[in-house]
Design a protein around this motif. Structure first.
Motif, PDB file in Angstrom:
ATOM      1  N   GLU A 137      39.918 -57.040 -18.040  1.00 55.19           N
ATOM      2  CA  GLU A 137      41.386 -57.516 -18.351  1.00 55.19           C
ATOM      3  C   GLU A 137      42.325 -56.554 -17.564  1.00 55.19           C
ATOM      4  O   GLU A 137      42.238 -55.270 -17.483  1.00 55.19           O
ATOM      5  CB  GLU A 137      41.636 -57.293 -19.969  1.00 55.19           C
ATOM      6  N   THR A 138      43.244 -57.137 -16.825  1.00 59.01           N
ATOM      7  CA  THR A 138      44.293 -56.195 -16.147  1.00 59.01           C
ATOM      8  C   THR A 138      45.771 -56.938 -16.256  1.00 59.01           C
ATOM      9  O   THR A 138      45.770 -57.950 -16.588  1.00 59.01           O
ATOM     10  CB  THR A 138      43.745 -56.460 -14.593  1.00 59.01           C
ATOM     11  N   HIS A 139      46.760 -55.938 -15.976  1.00 52.84           N
ATOM     12  CA  HIS A 139      48.085 -56.176 -16.274  1.00 52.84           C
ATOM     13  C   HIS A 139      48.747 -55.493 -15.221  1.00 52.84           C
ATOM     14  O   HIS A 139      48.702 -54.319 -14.956  1.00 52.84           O
ATOM     15  CB  HIS A 139      48.480 -55.994 -17.589  1.00 52.84           C
ATOM     16  N   PHE A 140      50.100 -55.965 -14.804  1.00 49.31           N
ATOM     17  CA  PHE A 140      50.929 -55.161 -14.064  1.00 49.31           C
ATOM     18  C   PHE A 140      51.229 -53.650 -14.668  1.00 49.31           C
ATOM     19  O   PHE A 140      51.306 -52.984 -14.002  1.00 49.31           O
ATOM     20  CB  PHE A 140      52.239 -55.972 -13.746  1.00 49.31           C
ATOM     21  N   LEU A 179      47.010 -53.368 -12.666  1.00 43.69           N
ATOM     22  CA  LEU A 179      46.472 -54.506 -11.686  1.00 43.69           C
ATOM     23  C   LEU A 179      46.464 -53.720 -10.262  1.00 43.69           C
ATOM     24  O   LEU A 179      45.704 -54.157  -9.287  1.00 43.69           O
ATOM     25  CB  LEU A 179      47.790 -55.505 -11.610  1.00 43.69           C
ATOM     26  N   ASP A 180      47.388 -52.774  -9.988  1.00 44.39           N
ATOM     27  CA  ASP A 180      47.516 -52.036  -8.710  1.00 44.39           C
ATOM     28  C   ASP A 180      46.120 -51.337  -8.205  1.00 44.39           C
ATOM     29  O   ASP A 180      46.137 -50.840  -7.222  1.00 44.39           O
ATOM     30  CB  ASP A 180      48.733 -51.160  -8.444  1.00 44.39           C
ATOM     31  N   ILE A 187      49.755 -62.567 -11.692  1.00 43.76           N
ATOM     32  CA  ILE A 187      48.448 -62.109 -11.574  1.00 43.76           C
ATOM     33  C   ILE A 187      47.457 -62.613 -11.002  1.00 43.76           C
ATOM     34  O   ILE A 187      46.451 -62.232 -10.378  1.00 43.76           O
ATOM     35  CB  ILE A 187      47.984 -61.696 -13.111  1.00 43.76           C
ATOM     36  N   GLY A 246      41.873 -60.860 -15.718  1.00 47.65           N
ATOM     37  CA  GLY A 246      43.008 -61.487 -15.901  1.00 47.65           C
ATOM     38  C   GLY A 246      43.664 -60.704 -16.933  1.00 47.65           C
ATOM     39  O   GLY A 246      43.276 -59.774 -17.492  1.00 47.65           O
ATOM     40  N   PRO A 247      44.835 -61.038 -17.561  1.00 47.95           N
ATOM     41  CA  PRO A 247      45.522 -60.520 -18.634  1.00 47.95           C
ATOM     42  C   PRO A 247      44.741 -60.866 -19.977  1.00 47.95           C
ATOM     43  O   PRO A 247      44.072 -62.129 -20.262  1.00 47.95           O
ATOM     44  CB  PRO A 247      46.942 -61.157 -18.821  1.00 47.95           C
ATOM     45  N   LEU A 251      43.059 -52.341  -9.066  1.00 48.20           N
ATOM     46  CA  LEU A 251      41.924 -53.373  -9.067  1.00 48.20           C
ATOM     47  C   LEU A 251      41.248 -53.681  -7.883  1.00 48.20           C
ATOM     48  O   LEU A 251      40.214 -53.504  -7.699  1.00 48.20           O
ATOM     49  CB  LEU A 251      42.221 -54.558  -9.601  1.00 48.20           C
ATOM     50  N   HIS A 304      47.665 -62.507  -7.265  1.00 48.72           N
ATOM     51  CA  HIS A 304      47.264 -61.087  -6.851  1.00 48.72           C
ATOM     52  C   HIS A 304      45.559 -61.055  -6.716  1.00 48.72           C
ATOM     53  O   HIS A 304      45.151 -60.588  -5.593  1.00 48.72           O
ATOM     54  CB  HIS A 304      47.709 -59.993  -7.622  1.00 48.72           C
ATOM     55  N   ILE A 305      45.220 -61.568  -7.895  1.00 46.18           N
ATOM     56  CA  ILE A 305      43.779 -61.408  -8.008  1.00 46.18           C
ATOM     57  C   ILE A 305      42.777 -62.513  -6.740  1.00 46.18           C
ATOM     58  O   ILE A 305      42.002 -62.096  -6.220  1.00 46.18           O
ATOM     59  CB  ILE A 305      43.112 -61.671  -9.460  1.00 46.18           C
TER      60      ILE A 305
END
Length: 270
Positions: free
Chosen positions: A234-237, A252-253, A33, A20-21, A255, A36-37
């Protein structure tokens, strides 16, 4: 191997994922987010825990982003758990936060710098929630036995997880010593590799932490190969616009493709 309420796909032979963020920046961003995951992990049958910090206490500069408000962010985390039927995890920094945060999330995370804080570990254990302890950048994997013992002394039934996030290496850099994973696994708890924070370049002269996100896949593949039970990402748009730790986050794209490749690595070593 891991006992956390609402964790799906626990019969899967794959690794579990905390992702997540870095921080909860707002409701819409966090829900998008998570959605999406969840779609990706459901398809791949990866057990998934949504991660988001409700407050960032360890910042380089006094004017760095710390959060949108404690209760507001925690309510967003609870909404994500309720909406998607997944567990959630957030950091706590002081002992008084444990009981408060435990009302909203399923896993309490102890930051690496605080992993020796006995009062904090005890407070987390008393809540009955799962406790994820990040290994200090200044400690060996073997020394994390004492963190596990502290939690188990207070609450023998507590689900403890240990997460490696690299070791301090010179000035402003970290290095991953994969010996830490089997050393921590020997304590009979699930072991996680933090694939993003382990690539931080902290304490930069600019006052903003740097990172090497191009190596996230390298760290993750190696961790799976040596037997990590879970991965933390950790991921983010748009990491460049993230309000915290954007320099070492995964877009995020990217992942889905990464997880597909990691699933193949996991399947190859089973």
């Amino acid at each position: 191997m891991i006992s956390i309420p609402n964790l799906k796909n626990t019969d899967s032979p794959l690794f579990f994922l905390m992702a997540g963020p870095c921080a909860i920046e707002g409701r819409d961003m966090a829900l998008r987010i998570a959605d999406h995951i969840v779609n990706i992990t459901d398809r791949l049958r990866i057990p998934y825990i949504f991660k988001g910090s409700y407050r960032k206490a360890n910042r380089t500069k006094i004017d760095s982003f710390t959060g949108i408000g404690d209760e507001k962010a925690l309510k967003i985390l609870k909404e994500i758990g309720d909406t998607f039927g997944v567990p959630t995890v957030t950091d706590i920094h002081e002992s008084y936060e444990a009981a408060f945060a435990a009302e909203y999330v399923d896993v309490l995370q102890i930051p690496a710098f605080l992993c020796r804080q006995t009062e904090l570990l005890a407070a987390a254990a008393k809540t009955g929630k799962a406790v994820n302890v990040k290994k200090g950048q200044f400690l060996s994997g073997a020394s994390m036995r004492f963190a596990v013992e502290k939690v188990n002394e207070i609450n023998p039934a507590c689900q403890v997880l240990l997460t490696d996030r690299g070791n301090t290496f010179g000035y402003g850099d970290l290095i991953v010593d994969y010996r830490n994973l089997p050393e921590m696994s020997a304590f009979g708890v699930p072991v996680v590799m933090d694939c993003t924070h382990s690539l931080q370049q902290p304490n930069q002269s600019s006052g903003v932490t740097g990172g090497k996100p191009k190596l996230i896949e390298t760290i993750a593949k190696a961790a799976i190969a040596v037997g990590a039970d879970g991965l933390f990402i950790e991921t983010h748009f748009n990491p460049a616009e993230a309000k915290s730790d954007g320099a070492n986050m995964l877009p995020l794209d990217q992942l889905e493709g990464l997880l597909e490749r990691l699933v193949r690595v996991r399947e190859a070593i089973l």
